[in-house]
Design an enzyme around this catalytic site. Structure first.
Site, PDB file in Angstrom:
ATOM      1  N   ASP A  17       9.270   0.730   6.136  1.00  0.00           N
ATOM      2  CA  ASP A  17       8.320   0.892   5.027  1.00  0.00           C
ATOM      3  C   ASP A  17       8.011   2.360   4.775  1.00  0.00           C
ATOM      4  O   ASP A  17       8.005   3.173   5.702  1.00  0.00           O
ATOM      5  CB  ASP A  17       7.032   0.112   5.344  1.00  0.00           C
ATOM      6  N   HIS A  34      14.219   5.148  -1.746  1.00  0.00           N
ATOM      7  CA  HIS A  34      15.082   4.079  -1.225  1.00  0.00           C
ATOM      8  C   HIS A  34      16.446   4.649  -0.828  1.00  0.00           C
ATOM      9  O   HIS A  34      17.010   4.273   0.197  1.00  0.00           O
ATOM     10  CB  HIS A  34      15.252   2.965  -2.260  1.00  0.00           C
ATOM     11  N   LEU A 128      26.898  -4.730  18.773  1.00  0.00           N
ATOM     12  CA  LEU A 128      25.527  -4.792  18.233  1.00  0.00           C
ATOM     13  C   LEU A 128      25.493  -5.859  17.148  1.00  0.00           C
ATOM     14  O   LEU A 128      26.350  -5.877  16.253  1.00  0.00           O
ATOM     15  CB  LEU A 128      25.126  -3.438  17.633  1.00  0.00           C
TER      16      LEU A 128
HETATM   17  C1  IPE Z   1       7.547  -5.006   3.688  1.00  0.00           C
HETATM   18  O1  IPE Z   1       7.101  -3.898   2.999  1.00  0.00           O
HETATM   19  C2  IPE Z   1       8.915  -5.378   3.227  1.00  0.00           C
HETATM   20  C3  IPE Z   1       9.990  -4.413   3.512  1.00  0.00           C
HETATM   21  C4  IPE Z   1       9.886  -3.278   4.125  1.00  0.00           C
HETATM   22  C5  IPE Z   1      11.278  -4.812   3.050  1.00  0.00           C
HETATM   23  P1  IPE Z   1       6.164  -4.006   1.700  1.00  0.00           P
HETATM   24  O2  IPE Z   1       5.939  -2.625   1.231  1.00  0.00           O
HETATM   25  O3  IPE Z   1       6.755  -4.960   0.744  1.00  0.00           O
HETATM   26  O4  IPE Z   1       4.835  -4.664   2.305  1.00  0.00           O
HETATM   27  P2  IPE Z   1       3.333  -4.595   1.799  1.00  0.00           P
HETATM   28  O5  IPE Z   1       3.355  -4.949   0.337  1.00  0.00           O
HETATM   29  O6  IPE Z   1       2.854  -3.205   2.012  1.00  0.00           O
HETATM   30  O7  IPE Z   1       2.599  -5.571   2.649  1.00  0.00           O
HETATM   31  C1  IPE Z   2      10.074  -0.200   1.829  1.00  0.00           C
HETATM   32  O1  IPE Z   2       9.488   0.883   1.205  1.00  0.00           O
HETATM   33  C2  IPE Z   2      11.319  -0.663   1.124  1.00  0.00           C
HETATM   34  C3  IPE Z   2      11.166  -1.935   0.396  1.00  0.00           C
HETATM   35  C4  IPE Z   2      10.110  -2.695   0.405  1.00  0.00           C
HETATM   36  C5  IPE Z   2      12.306  -2.361  -0.382  1.00  0.00           C
HETATM   37  P1  IPE Z   2       8.440   0.696   0.012  1.00  0.00           P
HETATM   38  O2  IPE Z   2       9.191   0.669  -1.274  1.00  0.00           O
HETATM   39  O3  IPE Z   2       7.559  -0.468   0.258  1.00  0.00           O
HETATM   40  O4  IPE Z   2       7.628   2.044   0.111  1.00  0.00           O
HETATM   41  P2  IPE Z   2       6.059   2.216  -0.030  1.00  0.00           P
HETATM   42  O5  IPE Z   2       5.420   1.305   0.983  1.00  0.00           O
HETATM   43  O6  IPE Z   2       5.701   1.841  -1.423  1.00  0.00           O
HETATM   44  O7  IPE Z   2       5.828   3.669   0.258  1.00  0.00           O
HETATM   45 MG    MG Z   3       5.822  -0.674   1.259  1.00  0.00          MG
END
Ligand code: IPE
Ligand code: IPE
Ligand code: MG
Length: 248
Positions: A17, A34, A128
C-alpha cells in the site's frame, strides 16, 4: 541482530500500500506510483529467494479496488498485462511458481489468458511459490468456499454435520499451503482491508509507514528481525510453547 538460528517465516503475506501517496507527494498522477511499485515487487521476490522464504502472497488489487476511478483501474490493468508479458520468463528461470487468487472472471480475456499461461508455464517450479491476489477479497473467498460446500451438501455428497475448520480451510484460497507466518502492510494504515481473513487467524502482523515504492531489503529485513523475536503461542501459554526455557 537476531541469533543465527532465528526463524524465517515460511509464508510472507504483503499488502503493498501507498503507491498513490508516493506519486502525489511528487505531484505526479497516481499511476506513476503504481509503476514505481512494480520495482518493489521485484525486489521483494529477490529478497524472499535470498532468505529461503517458501511462499510469498502479494495483495495487488482488491475486490473493492474495482470501484476506483475508471482511469486508474484502466492504468492498473495495463500495468498487469505488461508485467505478465515482461516478467514471467524471468520468474520461471528463477524457479518461481506463480499463482493467482481472486475472481478471475472479472478481468478482460487477454489478462485472464496471460494469468493462466503464467501459471501453466511455472507450474513445475518449487523454489518460491508466488501468489498474487488480484480482484481478491477475504469475504468473497470465504463466501466462495461456503457456496462450494453448500453445493456438495445439496447434491447429497456431503453431510453438513461433517463440515469442520479443516474442510472450510481446504476450500478457501491458498489451501494446501502453510498459513502466512508474517503479514506486512506498508503505507502506514493499520488494517487488513479484506485481505486473507481466514488465513491470517494466527499470523504475526507488522506495519510500516514506508510507502510501497520505497520498500527495500532493509525494510523487509526489519520485519523479519521483529518476527524472529516474537513468541507465537496459538492460544497456549509460554510454558507450553517453550517448556525447557520457561522452567529454567
Ligand atoms: C489494500 O489497499 C489493497 C491493496 C493493496 C491491493 P487499499 O488502499 O485498497 O486499502 P484501503 O482502502 O486503504 O483500506
Ligand atoms: C496500493 O496503493 C495499490 C493498489 C491498491 C492497487 P494505493 O493505490 O492504495 O496507494 P494509496 O494508499 O492511495 O497511497
Ligand atoms: Mg491504499
Amino acid at each position: 541482530m537476531p541469533p543465527a538460528s532465528a526463524p524465517v517465516p515460511r509464508h510472507l503475506a504483503v499488502i503493498m500500500d501507498g503507491n498513490g501517496r508516493w506519486a502525489q507527494r511528487r505531484r505526479r498522477p497516481r499511476v506513476v506510483g503504481h509503476r514505481a511499485g512494480a520495482r518493489a515487487v521485484n525486489l521483494t521476490i529477490d529478497f524472499c529467494l535470498r532468505q529461503g522464504i517458501e511462499v510469498l502472497t502479494l495483495f495487488a488489487f482488491s475486490s473493492e479496488n474495482w470501484g476506483r476511478p475508471e482511469e486508474e483501474v484502466g492504468a492498473l490493468m495495463k500495468l498487469f498485462l505488461n508485467a505478465l508479458e515482461r516478467e514471467v520468463d524471468e520468474l520461471d528461470r528463477r524457479g518461481v511458481r506463480v499463482r493467482f487468487i481472486g475472481e478471475r472472471g472479472r478481468f478482460a480475456e487477454a489478462i485472464a489468458q496471460r494469468m493462466a499461461a503464467a501459471e501453466a508455464q511455472t507450474a513445475g517450479n518449487a523454489r518460491l511459490q508466488l501468489n498474487i491476489a488480484a480482484s481478491y477479497g477475504g469475504r468473497q473467498d470465504i463466501a466462495t468456499a461456503a457456496r462450494a460446500l453448500a453445493r456438495e451438501a445439496a447434491a447429497g455428497r456431503l453431510d453438513p454435520d461433517s463440515i469442520d475448520e479443516a474442510m472450510v480451510g481446504a476450500h478457501v484460497a491458498l489451501a494446501g499451503l502453510p498459513a502466512p507466518d508474517l503479514f506486512i502492510r506498508t503505507g502506514g494504515d493499520r488494517r487488513i482491508s479484506n485481505f486473507l481473513l481466514w488465513q491470517l487467524a494466527y499470523t504475526e502482523l507488522w506495519f510500516t509507514e514506508t510507502l510501497w515504492p520505497d520498500v527495500d531489503a532493509g525494510v523487509l529485513q526489519q520485519a523479519l528481525d521483529d518476527y524472529a523475536g516474537r513468541e507465537r503461542r496459538f492460544g497456549l501459554t509460554s510454558a507450553q510453547i517453550a517448556p525447557v526455557e520457561a522452567s529454567a
